[in-house]
Write a protein that holds these residues in place. Structure first.
Motif, PDB file in Angstrom:
ATOM      1  N   ASP A  66      39.096  36.793  47.975  1.00  0.00           N
ATOM      2  CA  ASP A  66      38.614  35.401  47.823  1.00  0.00           C
ATOM      3  C   ASP A  66      37.107  35.381  47.546  1.00  0.00           C
ATOM      4  OD1 ASP A  66      41.104  34.393  48.286  1.00  0.00           O
ATOM      5  OD2 ASP A  66      40.729  33.763  50.350  1.00  0.00           O
ATOM      6  N   GLN A  69      36.259  36.551  44.077  1.00  0.00           N
ATOM      7  CA  GLN A  69      36.443  35.515  43.051  1.00  0.00           C
ATOM      8  C   GLN A  69      35.219  34.606  42.974  1.00  0.00           C
ATOM      9  OE1 GLN A  69      40.547  33.716  42.711  1.00  0.00           O
ATOM     10  NE2 GLN A  69      40.869  34.907  44.551  1.00  0.00           N
ATOM     11  N   VAL A 101      45.501  38.398  42.411  1.00  0.00           N
ATOM     12  CA  VAL A 101      45.143  37.214  41.613  1.00  0.00           C
ATOM     13  C   VAL A 101      46.035  37.069  40.379  1.00  0.00           C
ATOM     14  CG1 VAL A 101      43.226  36.061  40.404  1.00  0.00           C
ATOM     15  CG2 VAL A 101      42.771  37.390  42.459  1.00  0.00           C
ATOM     16  N   PHE A 108      39.498  37.327  34.685  1.00  0.00           N
ATOM     17  CA  PHE A 108      39.207  36.197  35.569  1.00  0.00           C
ATOM     18  C   PHE A 108      37.788  35.684  35.309  1.00  0.00           C
ATOM     19  CE2 PHE A 108      37.356  34.551  39.485  1.00  0.00           C
ATOM     20  CZ  PHE A 108      38.284  33.603  39.878  1.00  0.00           C
TER      21      PHE A 108
END
Lengths: 154, 136
Positions: A66, A69, A101, A108
């Motif tokens: 998390d 990201q 993910v 990403f």
């Protein structure tokens, strides 16, 4: 008395969870985490899983991914992100990231970069009409969006 | 036919503070954070396990249908918790309660057993209050 004991146990497990939230970037392992709750490893894992539905190790991995990201959204390089969130190898980080993910960190990051740029130039495209009308943000005039976006280009 | 609810609105008095409350304290994820001119932004967050529901942290500020008088009234109503009417659920209420309390979240009611499960009440940084429940 039973309720009091349960609450005391919960406080200790929550304390360990918060320890992960605060120290995920460091080289912490199950021993460090269990120590925070003053439990034996086995007892701790069982309690943690009962409360959070996952093992402390899985939770630590989730927090790291998390946080990765969030950093990738800020255009930090993939290797920097890897070490900044506590992983020791870019290869294992990349593999784990993709598994969790669904896309590689580079994909990403590229997607987030494009989305962020669009958000700066055309912010109203991200706002449903009912909300933009309440605020008086008009979508019917390109010039108004230009005027709005001009505030955002520092 | 209507299939889903995708956006709900929570009126807030300070978006920076609301960001800190909903993201850093409650653990919600930022979905969209778009600049909307000086002092305002389009800020939406999602509960960790419900990424398709955007909670818009809607700033009470003059503009659009919000006149100066409306803002004054709305500010008072938000502070007083008039718009508190949403229920969040969690897997384990006691653990969530202890965690949020440790993070400084203010609870109006500690976890208690109700007919429909366990429930606590907490207040956000603007004054809105919410139920936090663990279904029976």
């Amino acid at each position: 008395m039973e309720q009091y004991e349960k609450r005391y146990l919960y406080k200790r497990v929550v304390q360990a969870k918060l320890f992960i939230d605060q120290h995920y970037a460091e080289h912490i392992d199950l021993n460090n985490i269990a120590d925070q709750a003053s439990f034996s490893k086995f007892h701790f894992i069982r309690l943690f899983k009962t409360i959070y539905g996952k093992t402390p190790h899985h939770y630590l991995t989730q927090v790291r991914i998390d946080q990765a990201q969030l950093l990738l959204m800020k255009a930090v390089s993939i290797s920097e992100v890897c070490f900044a969130v506590g992983f020791g190898s870019v290869t294992s980080f990349t593999g784990l990231f993709k598994k969790v993910v669904g896309v590689a960190p580079s994909t990403f990051q590229l997607h987030q970069k494009k989305r962020h740029e669009a958000m700066q130039v055309h912010p109203l495209r991200f706002v449903p009409n009912c909300f933009s009308e309440m605020h008086g943000w008009s979508k019917n005039s390109n010039s108004q969006e230009m005027a709005l976006s001009s505030f955002t280009h520092f | 036919m209507i299939s889903k609810l995708t956006h709900v609105c929570v009126y807030v008095l300070d978006q920076d503070s609301a960001y800190d409350f909903y993201v850093n304290k409650l653990g919600f994820k930022v979905h969209t954070d778009a600049p909307m001119g000086p002092g305002n932004r389009w800020l939406t967050v999602t509960p960790p396990e419900q990424p398709e529901l955007e909670i818009t942290l809607f700033l009470v500020i003059e503009g659009g249908i919000f006149t100066k008088e409306t803002v004054k009234t709305m500010t008072e109503l938000v502070k007083n918790g008039t718009f508190g009417a949403a229920v969040f659920t969690c897997h384990d209420l006691l653990a969530t309660y202890e965690e949020l309390k440790a993070k400084g979240v203010v609870f109006k009611k500690a976890p208690t057993k109700e007919f429909y499960g366990y429930e606590a009440l907490f207040v956000d940084d603007s004054g809105n209050f919410f139920s936090l429940s663990q279904p029976a």
